[in-house]
Design a protein around this motif. Structure first.
Motif, PDB file in Angstrom:
ATOM      1  N   ASN A 120       0.584  -1.031  -0.009  1.00 38.05           N
ATOM      2  CA  ASN A 120       0.081   0.042  -0.050  1.00 38.05           C
ATOM      3  C   ASN A 120       0.757   1.337  -0.176  1.00 38.05           C
ATOM      4  O   ASN A 120       0.420   2.339  -0.256  1.00 38.05           O
ATOM      5  CB  ASN A 120      -0.619   0.139   1.112  1.00 38.05           C
ATOM      6  N   ASP A 121       2.359   0.967   0.018  1.00 41.14           N
ATOM      7  CA  ASP A 121       3.246   2.223  -0.097  1.00 41.14           C
ATOM      8  C   ASP A 121       4.254   1.818  -0.780  1.00 41.14           C
ATOM      9  O   ASP A 121       5.297   1.628  -0.171  1.00 41.14           O
ATOM     10  CB  ASP A 121       3.516   2.627   1.454  1.00 41.14           C
ATOM     11  N   PRO A 122       4.077   1.300  -2.259  1.00 44.75           N
ATOM     12  CA  PRO A 122       4.960   0.582  -2.796  1.00 44.75           C
ATOM     13  C   PRO A 122       6.332   1.133  -3.576  1.00 44.75           C
ATOM     14  O   PRO A 122       7.057   0.411  -4.193  1.00 44.75           O
ATOM     15  CB  PRO A 122       4.053  -0.150  -4.034  1.00 44.75           C
ATOM     16  N   TYR A 123       6.386   2.315  -3.336  1.00 43.26           N
ATOM     17  CA  TYR A 123       7.462   3.009  -4.127  1.00 43.26           C
ATOM     18  C   TYR A 123       8.685   3.677  -3.411  1.00 43.26           C
ATOM     19  O   TYR A 123       9.117   4.558  -3.955  1.00 43.26           O
ATOM     20  CB  TYR A 123       6.861   4.222  -4.882  1.00 43.26           C
ATOM     21  N   LYS A 124       8.869   2.966  -2.225  1.00 42.91           N
ATOM     22  CA  LYS A 124       9.788   3.371  -1.525  1.00 42.91           C
ATOM     23  C   LYS A 124      11.108   2.505  -1.530  1.00 42.91           C
ATOM     24  O   LYS A 124      10.804   1.378  -2.024  1.00 42.91           O
ATOM     25  CB  LYS A 124       9.479   3.326   0.241  1.00 42.91           C
ATOM     26  N   ASN A 125      12.499   3.201  -1.706  1.00 46.89           N
ATOM     27  CA  ASN A 125      13.323   2.316  -1.402  1.00 46.89           C
ATOM     28  C   ASN A 125      13.606   1.383  -2.884  1.00 46.89           C
ATOM     29  O   ASN A 125      14.257   0.208  -2.732  1.00 46.89           O
ATOM     30  CB  ASN A 125      13.544   1.654  -0.390  1.00 46.89           C
ATOM     31  N   ARG A 126      13.187   1.880  -3.877  1.00 52.57           N
ATOM     32  CA  ARG A 126      13.269   0.807  -5.275  1.00 52.57           C
ATOM     33  C   ARG A 126      14.599   1.036  -5.756  1.00 52.57           C
ATOM     34  O   ARG A 126      15.168   2.214  -5.615  1.00 52.57           O
ATOM     35  CB  ARG A 126      12.124   1.194  -6.070  1.00 52.57           C
ATOM     36  N   ASP A 127      15.012   0.152  -6.848  1.00 52.03           N
ATOM     37  CA  ASP A 127      15.869   0.185  -7.598  1.00 52.03           C
ATOM     38  C   ASP A 127      15.922   1.752  -8.285  1.00 52.03           C
ATOM     39  O   ASP A 127      15.069   2.165  -8.816  1.00 52.03           O
ATOM     40  CB  ASP A 127      16.068  -0.646  -8.741  1.00 52.03           C
ATOM     41  N   PRO A 128      17.013   2.576  -8.267  1.00 48.88           N
ATOM     42  CA  PRO A 128      16.979   3.818  -9.053  1.00 48.88           C
ATOM     43  C   PRO A 128      16.552   3.885 -10.188  1.00 48.88           C
ATOM     44  O   PRO A 128      16.118   4.822 -10.720  1.00 48.88           O
ATOM     45  CB  PRO A 128      18.558   4.185  -8.709  1.00 48.88           C
ATOM     46  N   ARG A 129      16.686   2.803 -10.992  1.00 48.42           N
ATOM     47  CA  ARG A 129      16.285   2.739 -12.453  1.00 48.42           C
ATOM     48  C   ARG A 129      14.495   2.918 -12.541  1.00 48.42           C
ATOM     49  O   ARG A 129      14.020   3.432 -13.425  1.00 48.42           O
ATOM     50  CB  ARG A 129      16.783   1.592 -13.137  1.00 48.42           C
ATOM     51  N   PHE A 130      14.034   2.524 -11.506  1.00 45.62           N
ATOM     52  CA  PHE A 130      12.729   2.660 -11.354  1.00 45.62           C
ATOM     53  C   PHE A 130      12.181   4.141 -11.318  1.00 45.62           C
ATOM     54  O   PHE A 130      11.485   4.665 -12.100  1.00 45.62           O
ATOM     55  CB  PHE A 130      12.067   1.801  -9.771  1.00 45.62           C
ATOM     56  N   TYR A 131      13.032   4.942 -10.690  1.00 47.38           N
ATOM     57  CA  TYR A 131      12.496   6.417 -10.724  1.00 47.38           C
ATOM     58  C   TYR A 131      12.830   7.055 -11.757  1.00 47.38           C
ATOM     59  O   TYR A 131      12.207   8.114 -12.066  1.00 47.38           O
ATOM     60  CB  TYR A 131      13.247   7.016  -9.361  1.00 47.38           C
ATOM     61  N   ALA A 132      14.086   6.637 -12.487  1.00 44.16           N
ATOM     62  CA  ALA A 132      14.444   7.147 -13.810  1.00 44.16           C
ATOM     63  C   ALA A 132      13.417   6.718 -14.911  1.00 44.16           C
ATOM     64  O   ALA A 132      13.391   7.540 -15.681  1.00 44.16           O
ATOM     65  CB  ALA A 132      16.081   6.620 -14.112  1.00 44.16           C
ATOM     66  N   ASP A 133      12.748   5.565 -14.826  1.00 46.44           N
ATOM     67  CA  ASP A 133      12.044   4.974 -16.020  1.00 46.44           C
ATOM     68  C   ASP A 133      10.451   5.277 -16.022  1.00 46.44           C
ATOM     69  O   ASP A 133       9.809   5.321 -16.858  1.00 46.44           O
ATOM     70  CB  ASP A 133      12.498   3.518 -16.080  1.00 46.44           C
ATOM     71  N   TYR A 228      30.105  -9.004 -15.355  1.00 46.21           N
ATOM     72  CA  TYR A 228      29.205  -8.126 -16.404  1.00 46.21           C
ATOM     73  C   TYR A 228      28.027  -7.569 -15.726  1.00 46.21           C
ATOM     74  O   TYR A 228      27.572  -6.318 -15.741  1.00 46.21           O
ATOM     75  CB  TYR A 228      29.009  -8.668 -17.656  1.00 46.21           C
ATOM     76  N   VAL A 229      27.081  -8.497 -15.061  1.00 43.90           N
ATOM     77  CA  VAL A 229      26.021  -8.181 -14.417  1.00 43.90           C
ATOM     78  C   VAL A 229      26.352  -7.031 -13.445  1.00 43.90           C
ATOM     79  O   VAL A 229      25.756  -6.091 -13.070  1.00 43.90           O
ATOM     80  CB  VAL A 229      25.352  -9.334 -13.696  1.00 43.90           C
ATOM     81  N   ASN A 230      27.120  -7.285 -12.408  1.00 41.40           N
ATOM     82  CA  ASN A 230      27.427  -6.404 -11.476  1.00 41.40           C
ATOM     83  C   ASN A 230      28.167  -5.081 -12.045  1.00 41.40           C
ATOM     84  O   ASN A 230      27.865  -4.138 -11.126  1.00 41.40           O
ATOM     85  CB  ASN A 230      28.464  -6.939 -10.261  1.00 41.40           C
ATOM     86  N   LYS A 231      28.529  -5.119 -12.894  1.00 46.36           N
ATOM     87  CA  LYS A 231      29.149  -3.641 -13.667  1.00 46.36           C
ATOM     88  C   LYS A 231      27.783  -2.883 -13.841  1.00 46.36           C
ATOM     89  O   LYS A 231      27.705  -1.636 -13.575  1.00 46.36           O
ATOM     90  CB  LYS A 231      29.929  -3.678 -14.715  1.00 46.36           C
ATOM     91  N   ILE A 232      26.824  -3.469 -14.488  1.00 49.81           N
ATOM     92  CA  ILE A 232      25.658  -2.795 -14.651  1.00 49.81           C
ATOM     93  C   ILE A 232      24.655  -2.173 -13.339  1.00 49.81           C
ATOM     94  O   ILE A 232      24.258  -1.125 -13.470  1.00 49.81           O
ATOM     95  CB  ILE A 232      24.539  -3.649 -15.525  1.00 49.81           C
ATOM     96  N   ARG A 233      24.741  -3.296 -12.368  1.00 55.87           N
ATOM     97  CA  ARG A 233      24.192  -2.970 -11.083  1.00 55.87           C
ATOM     98  C   ARG A 233      25.022  -2.007 -10.517  1.00 55.87           C
ATOM     99  O   ARG A 233      24.282  -0.945  -9.690  1.00 55.87           O
ATOM    100  CB  ARG A 233      24.114  -4.171 -10.269  1.00 55.87           C
ATOM    101  N   GLU A 234      26.239  -1.853 -10.455  1.00 57.94           N
ATOM    102  CA  GLU A 234      27.020  -0.814  -9.631  1.00 57.94           C
ATOM    103  C   GLU A 234      26.737   0.445 -10.347  1.00 57.94           C
ATOM    104  O   GLU A 234      26.644   1.529  -9.641  1.00 57.94           O
ATOM    105  CB  GLU A 234      28.620  -1.275  -9.975  1.00 57.94           C
ATOM    106  N   ARG A 235      26.732   0.558 -11.809  1.00 55.55           N
ATOM    107  CA  ARG A 235      26.353   1.999 -12.209  1.00 55.55           C
ATOM    108  C   ARG A 235      25.004   2.199 -11.899  1.00 55.55           C
ATOM    109  O   ARG A 235      24.577   3.345 -11.588  1.00 55.55           O
ATOM    110  CB  ARG A 235      26.507   1.638 -13.637  1.00 55.55           C
ATOM    111  N   ALA A 236      24.039   1.484 -11.826  1.00 51.91           N
ATOM    112  CA  ALA A 236      22.614   1.718 -11.355  1.00 51.91           C
ATOM    113  C   ALA A 236      22.299   2.178  -9.938  1.00 51.91           C
ATOM    114  O   ALA A 236      21.415   2.522  -9.665  1.00 51.91           O
ATOM    115  CB  ALA A 236      21.889   0.553 -11.975  1.00 51.91           C
ATOM    116  N   GLY A 237      23.309   1.938  -9.180  1.00 52.59           N
ATOM    117  CA  GLY A 237      23.280   1.717  -7.731  1.00 52.59           C
ATOM    118  C   GLY A 237      22.490   0.867  -7.105  1.00 52.59           C
ATOM    119  O   GLY A 237      21.848   1.151  -6.033  1.00 52.59           O
ATOM    120  N   VAL A 238      22.721  -0.281  -7.453  1.00 48.74           N
ATOM    121  CA  VAL A 238      21.914  -1.528  -6.936  1.00 48.74           C
ATOM    122  C   VAL A 238      22.699  -2.433  -6.213  1.00 48.74           C
ATOM    123  O   VAL A 238      23.985  -2.628  -6.799  1.00 48.74           O
ATOM    124  CB  VAL A 238      21.235  -2.044  -8.122  1.00 48.74           C
TER     125      VAL A 238
END
Length: 334
Positions: A120-133, A228-238
């Protein structure tokens, strides 16, 4: 893949091709302060191939992205609505770890019991890409901080009595990725200088993650799929992953490349289209309470398409081509 199975010879060719791109040494992962700028900054060192269209001449559905994707309350057309099925893939970050808040078992949505997430309060602390997309209920848009109201009765909802409700999202979500966010999406000239990225280094990294995992090997630099996966996640802040498997790699691809035109082909080459479509298509209904909180519930947008036809995995060969060469077989099911 071939019939859903990976072909080792093709994987090895793909490995060589993707390594050759990196070997050129002219591309690097862009590290913008705001992840959104990957898709707005035309001097982006990650871009391998992109189409640039200026705003001098109006080209419908090409350089009118601001109008077509913007919320209805700003005069937007809402041409595409992200589904709850996708929203659930964006992880919730809990300290140094993260988790997916809800999964789908057929058409049944199973919400995590992790106390760090509230449906019921689902948009807190999400992957930063969520807020960008994604633009979601309560999100801020544009320089003046327009607040999206996609709750029932809000100005960006289909129950709005003050804005173009017929253009409002069916799912309560709007696409933010790619958009510079003009204040008045309809009144302002919808034309803009558009950069549509067809291929970027982030995709190459995810290609290599998939290839190296399936081949159970490393590349010429000694990097494995996890690197390679972690390079993408590191850049995204995950938070980084300790291990990766096939599903983790496919999950990362879905999130990093969301709306970039890859998913349509991925679910077919992996031959999981039938499973994906069997989940149905859902949005989120948000009922605002007197104290300002929300009670959420799923709302169906489209039912599962019924019995899956395997022919959807292939394109039909045009009849005119078969007439030219009668020995050319038609694609299966067509």
């Amino acid at each position: 893949t071939n019939d859903g199975q990976y072909n080792t010879t093709m994987l090895q060719k793909a490995l060589a091709a993707n390594e050759a791109i990196i070997g050129l040494g002219i591309y690097k992962l862009y590290q913008p302060a705001d992840y959104r700028n990957i898709f707005l900054d035309k001097n982006n060192p990650e871009i391998i191939f992109a189409k640039y269209t200026n705003g001098d001449l109006f080209i419908d559905r090409e350089n009118d992205m601001e109008r077509d994707l913007a919320p209805s309350g700003t005069g937007g057309f809402t041409s595409y609505c992200p589904l709850q099925n996708l929203i659930d893939e964006f992880e919730v970050i809990d300290g140094q770890t993260s988790f997916i808040p809800a999964t789908w078992q057929g058409t049944k949505r199973v919400v995590t019991n992790n106390s760090a997430y509230d449906d019921n309060d689902p948009y807190k602390n999400r992957d930063p890409r969520f807020y960008a997309d994604i633009l979601y209920n309560g999100a801020k848009r544009g320089k003046n901080g327009y607040t999206v109201e996609s709750y029932v009765g809000g100005k960006d909802s289909r129950q709005s009595t003050t804005t173009a409700y017929w253009n409002a999202s069916w799912s309560s979500y709007y696409v933010r990725k790619f958009c510079g966010e003009a204040e008045d999406a309809y009144g302002d000239d919808p034309r803009s200088d558009v950069m549509w990225i067809h291929y970027r280094l982030g995709e190459v990294y995810l290609n290599l993650a998939e290839i190296l995992f399936e081949l159970k090997t490393t590349d010429s630099q000694g990097h494995d799929a996890k690197w390679y996966v972690n390079k993408i996640r590191e850049r995204a802040g995950v938070p980084l992953l300790n291990t990766v498997d096939r599903e983790a790699i496919r999950h990362e691809r879905r999130i990093e490349l969301a709306f970039e035109g890859n998913r349509f082909f991925d679910v077919r080459r992996w031959q999981i289209y039938d499973k994906v479509m069997a989940k149905g298509q859902y949005g989120l209904k948000l009922d605002k309470q007197p104290n300002g909180t929300y009670v959420t519930s799923l709302t169906p947008i489209a039912n599962p398409e019924g019995k899956f036809n395997p022919r959807y995995y292939w394109w039909p060969i045009p009849e005119i081509e078969i007439r030219k060469n009668p020995s050319l077989p038609q694609s299966p099911g067509w």
